[in-house]
Design a protein around this motif. Structure first.
Motif, mmCIF file in Angstrom:
data_model
loop_
_atom_site.group_PDB
_atom_site.id
_atom_site.type_symbol
_atom_site.label_atom_id
_atom_site.label_comp_id
_atom_site.label_asym_id
_atom_site.label_seq_id
_atom_site.Cartn_x
_atom_site.Cartn_y
_atom_site.Cartn_z
ATOM 1 N N MET A 1 -9.470 -10.108 -18.193
ATOM 2 C CA MET A 1 -8.712 -8.982 -17.675
ATOM 3 C C MET A 1 -9.320 -8.505 -16.360
ATOM 4 S SD MET A 1 -6.086 -7.125 -18.071
ATOM 5 C CE MET A 1 -5.529 -7.049 -19.739
ATOM 6 N N LYS A 2 -10.639 -8.478 -16.266
ATOM 7 C CA LYS A 2 -11.308 -8.027 -15.047
ATOM 8 C C LYS A 2 -11.015 -8.990 -13.898
ATOM 9 C CE LYS A 2 -15.623 -6.143 -13.523
ATOM 10 N NZ LYS A 2 -16.176 -4.898 -13.968
ATOM 11 N N LEU A 3 -11.000 -10.291 -14.181
ATOM 12 C CA LEU A 3 -10.687 -11.285 -13.160
ATOM 13 C C LEU A 3 -9.251 -11.114 -12.663
ATOM 14 C CD1 LEU A 3 -11.600 -13.757 -11.550
ATOM 15 C CD2 LEU A 3 -10.808 -15.173 -13.434
ATOM 16 N N LYS A 4 -8.342 -10.844 -13.591
ATOM 17 C CA LYS A 4 -6.939 -10.628 -13.225
ATOM 18 C C LYS A 4 -6.807 -9.406 -12.320
ATOM 19 C CE LYS A 4 -2.426 -9.603 -15.174
ATOM 20 N NZ LYS A 4 -1.655 -9.325 -16.362
ATOM 21 N N ASN A 5 -7.487 -8.318 -12.678
ATOM 22 C CA ASN A 5 -7.436 -7.102 -11.864
ATOM 23 C C ASN A 5 -8.037 -7.339 -10.486
ATOM 24 O OD1 ASN A 5 -6.200 -5.696 -13.916
ATOM 25 N ND2 ASN A 5 -8.105 -4.850 -14.705
ATOM 26 N N SER A 6 -9.132 -8.093 -10.427
ATOM 27 C CA SER A 6 -9.757 -8.402 -9.132
ATOM 28 C C SER A 6 -8.828 -9.241 -8.266
ATOM 29 C CB SER A 6 -11.072 -9.150 -9.344
ATOM 30 O OG SER A 6 -11.983 -8.358 -10.050
ATOM 31 N N LEU A 7 -8.187 -10.224 -8.876
ATOM 32 C CA LEU A 7 -7.245 -11.072 -8.138
ATOM 33 C C LEU A 7 -6.066 -10.250 -7.629
ATOM 34 C CD1 LEU A 7 -6.322 -13.881 -7.201
ATOM 35 C CD2 LEU A 7 -5.220 -14.149 -9.430
ATOM 36 N N GLN A 8 -5.541 -9.377 -8.477
ATOM 37 C CA GLN A 8 -4.422 -8.528 -8.054
ATOM 38 C C GLN A 8 -4.848 -7.590 -6.932
ATOM 39 O OE1 GLN A 8 -3.131 -6.768 -11.791
ATOM 40 N NE2 GLN A 8 -1.442 -8.217 -11.921
ATOM 41 N N TRP A 9 -6.033 -7.031 -7.026
ATOM 42 C CA TRP A 9 -6.524 -6.123 -5.996
ATOM 43 C C TRP A 9 -6.705 -6.871 -4.674
ATOM 44 C CZ3 TRP A 9 -10.921 -5.759 -2.966
ATOM 45 C CH2 TRP A 9 -11.097 -4.548 -2.307
ATOM 46 N N LEU A 10 -7.367 -8.029 -4.729
ATOM 47 C CA LEU A 10 -7.630 -8.807 -3.514
ATOM 48 C C LEU A 10 -6.329 -9.256 -2.846
ATOM 49 C CD1 LEU A 10 -9.664 -10.238 -1.634
ATOM 50 C CD2 LEU A 10 -9.494 -12.209 -3.156
ATOM 51 N N CYS A 11 -5.436 -9.847 -3.615
ATOM 52 C CA CYS A 11 -4.169 -10.313 -3.058
ATOM 53 C C CYS A 11 -3.320 -9.147 -2.555
ATOM 54 C CB CYS A 11 -3.391 -11.130 -4.091
ATOM 55 S SG CYS A 11 -4.134 -12.734 -4.426
ATOM 56 N N GLY A 12 -3.367 -8.034 -3.264
ATOM 57 C CA GLY A 12 -2.618 -6.856 -2.837
ATOM 58 C C GLY A 12 -3.139 -6.313 -1.522
ATOM 59 N N ILE A 13 -4.454 -6.251 -1.370
ATOM 60 C CA ILE A 13 -5.060 -5.778 -0.123
ATOM 61 C C ILE A 13 -4.717 -6.720 1.031
ATOM 62 C CG2 ILE A 13 -7.273 -5.458 1.076
ATOM 63 C CD1 ILE A 13 -6.545 -3.115 -0.698
ATOM 64 N N VAL A 14 -4.816 -8.016 0.809
ATOM 65 C CA VAL A 14 -4.498 -8.983 1.867
ATOM 66 C C VAL A 14 -3.025 -8.860 2.276
ATOM 67 C CG1 VAL A 14 -4.268 -11.447 2.408
ATOM 68 C CG2 VAL A 14 -6.329 -10.608 1.279
ATOM 69 N N ALA A 15 -2.130 -8.832 1.290
ATOM 70 C CA ALA A 15 -0.699 -8.750 1.601
ATOM 71 C C ALA A 15 -0.358 -7.434 2.294
ATOM 72 C CB ALA A 15 0.130 -8.906 0.325
ATOM 73 N N ALA A 16 -0.881 -6.324 1.791
ATOM 74 C CA ALA A 16 -0.556 -5.014 2.355
ATOM 75 C C ALA A 16 -1.130 -4.848 3.762
ATOM 76 C CB ALA A 16 -1.070 -3.905 1.445
ATOM 77 N N SER A 17 -2.386 -5.232 3.956
ATOM 78 C CA SER A 17 -2.993 -5.065 5.284
ATOM 79 C C SER A 17 -2.353 -5.992 6.308
ATOM 80 C CB SER A 17 -4.505 -5.263 5.219
ATOM 81 O OG SER A 17 -4.830 -6.546 4.748
ATOM 82 N N THR A 18 -1.976 -7.189 5.875
ATOM 83 C CA THR A 18 -1.307 -8.119 6.784
ATOM 84 C C THR A 18 0.076 -7.604 7.149
ATOM 85 O OG1 THR A 18 -2.533 -9.938 5.766
ATOM 86 C CG2 THR A 18 -0.658 -10.529 7.118
ATOM 87 N N LEU A 19 0.794 -7.081 6.179
ATOM 88 C CA LEU A 19 2.106 -6.507 6.458
ATOM 89 C C LEU A 19 1.982 -5.301 7.386
ATOM 90 C CD1 LEU A 19 5.088 -6.889 5.841
ATOM 91 C CD2 LEU A 19 4.794 -5.409 3.855
ATOM 92 N N PHE A 20 0.944 -4.500 7.191
ATOM 93 C CA PHE A 20 0.709 -3.367 8.083
ATOM 94 C C PHE A 20 0.419 -3.849 9.506
ATOM 95 C CE2 PHE A 20 -2.014 -0.122 10.038
ATOM 96 C CZ PHE A 20 -1.179 0.975 9.940
ATOM 97 N N ALA A 21 -0.363 -4.919 9.639
ATOM 98 C CA ALA A 21 -0.664 -5.475 10.963
ATOM 99 C C ALA A 21 0.614 -5.961 11.657
ATOM 100 C CB ALA A 21 -1.676 -6.614 10.837
ATOM 101 N N ILE A 22 1.510 -6.576 10.894
ATOM 102 C CA ILE A 22 2.791 -7.012 11.452
ATOM 103 C C ILE A 22 3.593 -5.807 11.931
ATOM 104 C CG2 ILE A 22 5.031 -8.048 10.902
ATOM 105 C CD1 ILE A 22 3.503 -9.929 8.975
#
Length: 162
Positions: A1-22
Motif C-alpha cells: 500500500m505504501k509503494l502504491k501511495n508513493s507511486l501515485q504521489w510521484l506520478c501525480g507530482i510529475v503530471a501536475a507540475s509538467t501540466l503547470f509548466a505547459i
C-alpha cells in the motif's frame, strides 16, 4: 500500500507540475505574441515534449485507479468466477503489452541516444524523454500485474474495478 501511495504521489507530482509548466509556457507565448508580436522560440517543441511526460506520468495513475475506458456490457451475464478470471486475464494482458512496449522504448531510447537525435529547433536531446516514457510504461505494466494478482475484495475496496 505504501509503494502504491508513493507511486501515485510521484506520478501525480510529475503530471501536475509538467501540466503547470505547459500552462505557464503557453501563457507567456500567447502574451508575447499578442503584446510584443514575438513568440517564445521553440515553444511548440517544448510543449510537445512536456505533453509526452503528462500523458505517460498519468498512465500509472489511470490504471491504478481503474479510470480507463471499460466496456462492461457483458458483465451482467457473467458469474463472479468468470468476472475474476476476466479481470485477471485483462490485467495480465495489459501488463504484458505495457512491459513489452516499455522494453522496446528503452531500446529505442538507447538508439536515439547513440544517434545523438535532438529536437529540430532547440536541439534538445530526445532520449531522456523516451527513457521516461519507457520507465512510466513499465511502471504501468507492473501496476496492471499487481492489480491482476490482487484479491478482488482489495481492488473493489479501493475503487479499482477493471
Amino acid at each position: 500500500m505504501k509503494l502504491k501511495n508513493s507511486l501515485q504521489w510521484l506520478c501525480g507530482i510529475v503530471a501536475a507540475s509538467t501540466l503547470f509548466a505547459i500552462m505557464v509556457l503557453t501563457f507567456f507565448d500567447v502574451s508575447g505574441r499578442k503584446l510584443l508580436s514575438q513568440s517564445i522560440p521553440g515553444s511548440l517543441e517544448i510543449t510537445e515534449m512536456l505533453m509526452v511526460l503528462v500523458i505517460f506520468a498519468a498512465l500509472p495513475l489511470v490504471s491504478l485507479r481503474g479510470e480507463h475506458v471499460v466496456f462492461n456490457s457483458l458483465d451482467g451475464l457473467l458469474g463472479a468466477t468468470a468476472r475474476r478470471v476476466q479481470r485477471l486475464l485483462v490485467n495480465l494482458l495489459c501488463a504484458a503489452a505495457l512491459l513489452g512496449m516499455g522494453w522496446l522504448m528503452w531500446g529505442q531510447a538507447a538508439d536515439i541516444a547513440n544517434a545523438g537525435e535532438t529536437s529540430a529547433q532547440l536541439q534538445i536531446p530526445r532520449y531522456p524523454f523516451v527513457y521516461a516514457m519507457a520507465v512510466l510504461c513499465m511502471l504501468t505494466g507492473l501496476a496492471h500485474l499487481a492489480l491482476g494478482l490482487m484479491r478482488e475484495e482489495a481492488t473493489e475496496d479501493e475503487g479499482s474495478v477493471l
